[in-house]
Design a protein around this motif. Structure first.
Motif, short mmCIF file in Angstrom:
data_model
loop_
_atom_site.label_atom_id
_atom_site.label_comp_id
_atom_site.label_asym_id
_atom_site.label_seq_id
_atom_site.Cartn_x
_atom_site.Cartn_y
_atom_site.Cartn_z
N PRO A 1 0.82 -1.26 0.04
CA PRO A 1 -0.08 0.13 -0.04
C PRO A 1 0.88 1.29 -0.02
O PRO A 1 2.17 1.23 0.14
CB PRO A 1 -0.75 -0.10 1.31
N VAL A 2 0.22 2.18 -0.23
CA VAL A 2 0.92 3.87 -0.05
C VAL A 2 0.71 4.16 1.21
O VAL A 2 -0.28 4.20 1.79
CB VAL A 2 0.16 4.95 -1.11
N LYS B 1 -7.60 5.35 -4.13
CA LYS B 1 -8.25 4.88 -3.06
C LYS B 1 -9.26 3.89 -3.25
O LYS B 1 -9.95 4.29 -4.15
CB LYS B 1 -8.63 6.17 -1.98
N VAL B 2 -9.38 2.85 -2.58
CA VAL B 2 -10.53 1.92 -2.64
C VAL B 2 -11.30 1.53 -1.44
O VAL B 2 -10.31 1.30 -0.43
CB VAL B 2 -10.08 0.41 -3.24
N PRO B 3 -12.54 1.59 -1.09
CA PRO B 3 -13.03 1.32 0.19
C PRO B 3 -12.85 -0.19 0.39
O PRO B 3 -12.75 -0.89 -0.75
CB PRO B 3 -14.46 1.46 -0.04
N SER B 4 -12.56 -0.59 1.54
CA SER B 4 -12.28 -1.98 1.85
C SER B 4 -13.38 -2.54 2.63
O SER B 4 -14.41 -1.96 2.61
CB SER B 4 -10.93 -2.15 3.01
N VAL C 1 -4.94 2.03 -0.03
CA VAL C 1 -4.47 2.84 -1.02
C VAL C 1 -3.28 2.20 -1.98
O VAL C 1 -2.58 1.85 -1.29
CB VAL C 1 -3.77 4.40 -0.54
N TYR C 2 -3.20 2.20 -3.10
CA TYR C 2 -2.06 1.79 -4.03
C TYR C 2 -1.83 2.97 -5.18
O TYR C 2 -2.48 3.83 -5.60
CB TYR C 2 -2.64 0.61 -4.73
N GLY C 3 -0.33 2.87 -5.35
CA GLY C 3 0.15 3.84 -6.48
C GLY C 3 0.46 3.33 -7.64
O GLY C 3 1.25 2.23 -7.43
N VAL C 4 0.22 3.74 -8.81
CA VAL C 4 0.90 3.39 -10.10
C VAL C 4 1.52 4.35 -10.61
O VAL C 4 1.26 5.48 -10.51
CB VAL C 4 -0.33 2.59 -10.90
N ARG C 5 2.47 4.14 -11.66
CA ARG C 5 2.95 5.19 -12.65
C ARG C 5 1.78 5.37 -13.58
O ARG C 5 1.21 4.48 -13.84
CB ARG C 5 4.20 4.32 -13.43
N SER C 6 1.92 6.76 -14.08
CA SER C 6 0.70 7.32 -14.87
C SER C 6 0.64 6.52 -16.07
O SER C 6 -0.30 6.47 -16.84
CB SER C 6 0.64 8.55 -14.82
N ASN C 7 1.78 5.81 -16.70
CA ASN C 7 1.59 4.99 -17.89
C ASN C 7 1.28 3.59 -17.77
O ASN C 7 0.94 2.91 -18.63
CB ASN C 7 2.96 4.92 -18.50
#
Lengths: 527, 298
Positions: free
Chosen positions: A258-259, A277-280, A501-507
């Motif tokens: 997670p972030v 962000k995703v509700p869990s 919460v997770y983070g990804v590169r925008s590509n």
């Protein structure tokens, strides 16, 4: 004089160090951003690096309890059923399925033309081998609940199979989603390798797993579902929060999960990165012992709910990540129905407390574990209830002691618990586990987690009926009624639902996190 | 012939009248600039601890959810914590807890340790052996570990922290006093008092105990620093003050999650502990320079 000099020297050194630390930080983020753009260009379209917070424990799908191991398995293995992004049941290796009215017989029609990574055919025989493995291997019992209730597995045709239960079991459908299919050849010949390098039917196949360093998988060309996808994925366990964030910024990882809460703002302002962000299905609440004074009075319990500001709770305790819990189950859980929330209203709370005969409040204990988030939550409750004159004493105990204290009570009379700050999580598709262990009178400790000692005959009947039928519409009706009744009875202080919460590169696109916290990258793409 | 001697005598008497141990002490202590500065700091701290609740700019328990983790500013001198409470006010009110815990623990330890040390050194024999071996047992545990064990037995809480810190202070005091007693016992005036039929209690209290005072004073000041550290440490571990209390160790503990993002939450109580412990140690050092006869002779 000497001391004064020394003192000045020490203070100067401290200040200097502090100044350096500040500078270092800003440097790090600058260089980080620079190298992001550079290596962002370099990164191949066909590879994905994913940094997660914990080590993987096992690749045996029938014996997995941790979310991260489950996430990896999700790419290599498939079950008869599965879960969509909202955690609801979907068909995967089953083309179709039906459940008998008495909720005892589950009939599956299987997908044809599916092969395992080792070339074995997927058919009714393979399903039978898998189900029987889970039924018969006692060591899997912990993670494969429900399969012990199966009385018979019958092959009806090459691609048709029927499973019969001894008694109705609501969560069984979720269990069929959780239990992934392993190649029957592996089950027969190479059982001990399942936890290390499983062979399934998924879009990716296992390559290697270097403990503590990485686990990699590659695209399986013979995948029955087809589709265009990234050819190689590497998972890296990076427990250190800062390193994980740095990897995402530098482009060394395309996905992090997670972030850390404190980095969300920083990453949201970075155009090379996307934060989602995703509700869990993780619900936080305080269970109130409804069996004993003073919480046996519904007015007191309602007063508590009015006294607590849920928005502030999320802001203060959860770093702003979350949603108020506005029913007895999180919004992602099946059959969820939003209830009219107890708004934050101190005057109303005070009035209710006075009506109940406690105009000046009273003293009460709250229990919780020693986790720093729990401590923060308990202090928050203490502050909030302090506003209506209720003096809360915080008792934080080590997890084992806490569990002994709570589940050691054999009868409601023995229970010393007054309030417990705790959370609960069940599969989004598994409403039985989200209700029965918490609100049914058969689940009083030590038999279940009904630590509120909540007992309402009507609620019990609703749960019993819903659990013994398969009619979805009727179930929805029953569970909606249940939510209404229990929410009114307030066996808890309803607090909040976590967001993951997770983070990804925008590509990168196509990355999902389901409500139980599982990362799904099966359909991820890099542009 | 007699008159000059009387003049001399009266001069001597005048001089003697002027001599006061306190004045003498003050004269040499004044020269210890660091210790003096530290004493002023501690003096101020004690005043703050007493009038703290009246001068704190905010209620140390009042949360403000619209001002979470704000850095130091004109309205919040030391910033706000994770509940939006004013850290400066909490430090002020917390001074009382820290000083109260350390003073009471050390003084209780002092009383018990002194009594045991006097008995042990004066009577000798099997009493001495029993007391000293028991002390050795306590000495064989590291201080904080012993305190943790005691609090684990008694349960968490500020009173039990006082007891724990007291218990680990006792053997140090006992040993110190025993040593001084053994020395003092050899003095002729002690023997004289004994031969004149003075009771044990009288000999111990009137003739031996005063001999140990200067060493005790030094040791007490040093010990208070240690006690503050130990109490904060125990609270940091969740064994001391309850989490809502503005105890410095508790503040340090609950703030550590924000070390990376809002470091002032940790730095402020850290500085408070650091300065207070340092001040007590500096005073102890200064007192030693003034009072310790061994150092004076050098």
């Amino acid at each position: 004089m000497n001391y004064v000099k020394k003192l000045v020297f020490v203070i100067l050194c401290t200040l200097l160090l502090a100044a350096c630390a500040e500078k270092d930080n800003s440097n790090a983020s600058n260089t980080g951003e620079k190298s992001t753009t550079e290596s962002g260009k370099v990164s191949s379209k066909n590879e994905l690096v994913i940094a997660v917070n914990e080590n993987f424990i096992s690749m045996d799908p029938h014996n997995t309890g941790d979310t991260n191991s489950g996430s990896v398995q999700e790419t290599m293995l498939e079950g008869l059923l599965g879960f969509d992004a909202d955690g609801q049941i979907i068909k995967v290796l089953a083309e179709d399925y039906s459940i008998s009215d008495n909720a005892l017989e589950y009939t599956f029609k299987l997908q044809e033309g599916v092969t395992f990574h080792d070339g074995e055919q997927f058919n009714a025989e393979a399903v039978k081998a898998n189900i029987e493995r889970i039924m018969n291997d006692e060591s899997l019992r912990l993670y494969s609940r429900g399969f012990s209730l199966i009385s018979n597995v019958e092959i009806l045709g090459d691609y048709d199979i029927k499973v019969t239960l001894k008694e109705p079991y609501g969560p069984m459908i979720t269990r069929f989603g959780v239990a992934k299919m392993i190649s029957p050849k592996m089950i027969k010949e190479n059982l001990k390798d399942i936890p290390k390098q499983p062979v399934g039917t998924g879009p990716y196949k296992f390559v290697e797993w270097v403990q503590g360093d990485h686990l990699s998988i590659e695209k399986f060309d013979g995948y029955w579902g087809g589709g265009d996808r990234v050819s190689k994925i590497t998972y890296k366990p990076v427990p250190e929060n800062g390193s994980r964030v740095a990897m995402l910024k530098a482009g060394d990882a395309q996905v992090i999960y997670p972030v850390p809460a404190q980095n969300i703002d920083e990453l949201s302002n970075n155009k090379d990165v996307e934060v989602n962000k995703v509700p869990s299905t993780i619900a936080h609440y305080v269970s109130l012992n409804t069996y004993k004074k003073p919480l046996d009075d519904i007015k007191v319990r309602q007063a508590f709910n009015y006294a607590v500001d849920k928005e502030a709770y999320i802001k203060v305790v959860n770093s702003g990540l979350g949603l108020p819990l506005d029913s007895i189950i999180p919004s992602k859980t099946v059959y969820y129905k939003q209830q009219k929330m107890y708004e934050h209203n101190i005057e109303k709370a005070k009035a209710l407390l006075a009506e109940a005969g406690y105009p000046n409040g009273f003293d009460i204990e709250i229990w919780g574990n020693t986790n720093s988030d729990t401590m923060k939550g308990m202090q928050f409750i203490q502050q909030q209830l302090g506003q209506i004159g209720v003096k809360v004493e915080i008792k934080s105990m080590e997890e084992g002691t806490l569990s002994d204290e709570i589940y050691g009570a054999q009868t409601p009379d023995d229970a010393k618990l007054q309030m417990w700050y705790v959370s609960w999580s069940a599969y989004a598709s598994d409403i039985t586990n989200a209700t029965k262990p918490l609100f049914h009178s058969v689940s009083f400790p030590p038999n279940g987690a009904n630590t509120a000692y909540y007992h309402n005959t009507e609620a019990d009947q609703l749960m019993d009926e819903a659990n013994s039928i398969s009619d979805v519409d009727r179930q929805a009706e029953l569970y909606e009624k249940l939510q209404e009744i229990v929410y009114q009875d307030t066996p808890w202080i309803f607090l909040g639902v976590d967001e993951v919460v997770y983070g990804v590169r925008s590509n990168v696109s196509g990355v999902l996190v389901n409500p139980t916290g599982g990362l799904d990258v099966k359909n991820a793409k890099v542009e | 012939m007699t008159s000059p001697t009387t003049v001399q005598n009266s001069q001597v008497q005048k001089k003697q009248r002027k001599y006061s141990p306190l004045k003498e002490f003050w004269k040499s202590f004044k020269k210890q600039k660091a210790a003096l500065l530290a004493s002023i700091f501690i003096g101020l701290l004690i005043v703050v601890a007493i009038i703290g609740p009246y001068i704190a700019p905010y209620d140390p328990f009042e949360p403000d959810y619209d001002a979470l983790l704000e850095g130091p500013s004109a309205s919040h001198l030391a910033g706000t914590d994770e509940y939006g409470r004013d850290i400066f006010s909490r430090l002020i009110v917390g001074a009382k807890i820290s000083l109260m815990v350390s003073f009471s623990a050390v003084f209780l330890g002092l009383i018990l340790g002194t009594i045991l040390g006097l008995i042990s050194g004066y009577f000798g024999g099997w009493i001495d052996k029993v007391i000293m071996r028991s002390c050795d047992v306590l000495f064989s545990f590291p201080d904080l570990l012993l305190a943790i064990a005691i609090v684990a037995l008694l349960g968490p809480g500020i009173n039990n922290v006082i007891i724990a810190v007291m218990i680990f202070s006792v053997p140090s005091f006992a040993r110190l006093v025993r040593g001084a007693t053994l020395n003092a016992k050899e003095n002729v005036y002690v023997e004289a008092a004994q031969s004149m039929g003075a009771s044990h209690v009288r000999v111990l209290w009137k003739h031996i105990f005063p001999e140990t005072i200067s060493e005790l004073i030094i040791f007490v000041t040093m010990r208070i620093g240690t006690a503050i550290l130990a109490a904060s440490g125990l609270s940091f571990l969740g064994l001391g003050a309850s989490p809502e209390m503005p105890e410095w160790g508790v503040m340090l503990s609950s703030g550590r999650d924000y070390l990376g993002t809002s470091s002032h939450v940790v730095i402020m109580p850290g500085i408070a502990i650091f300065l207070t412990v340092l001040a007590f140690n500096l005073i102890g050092d200064g007192l030693r320079d003034v009072l310790d006869p061994k150092i004076k002779n050098n």
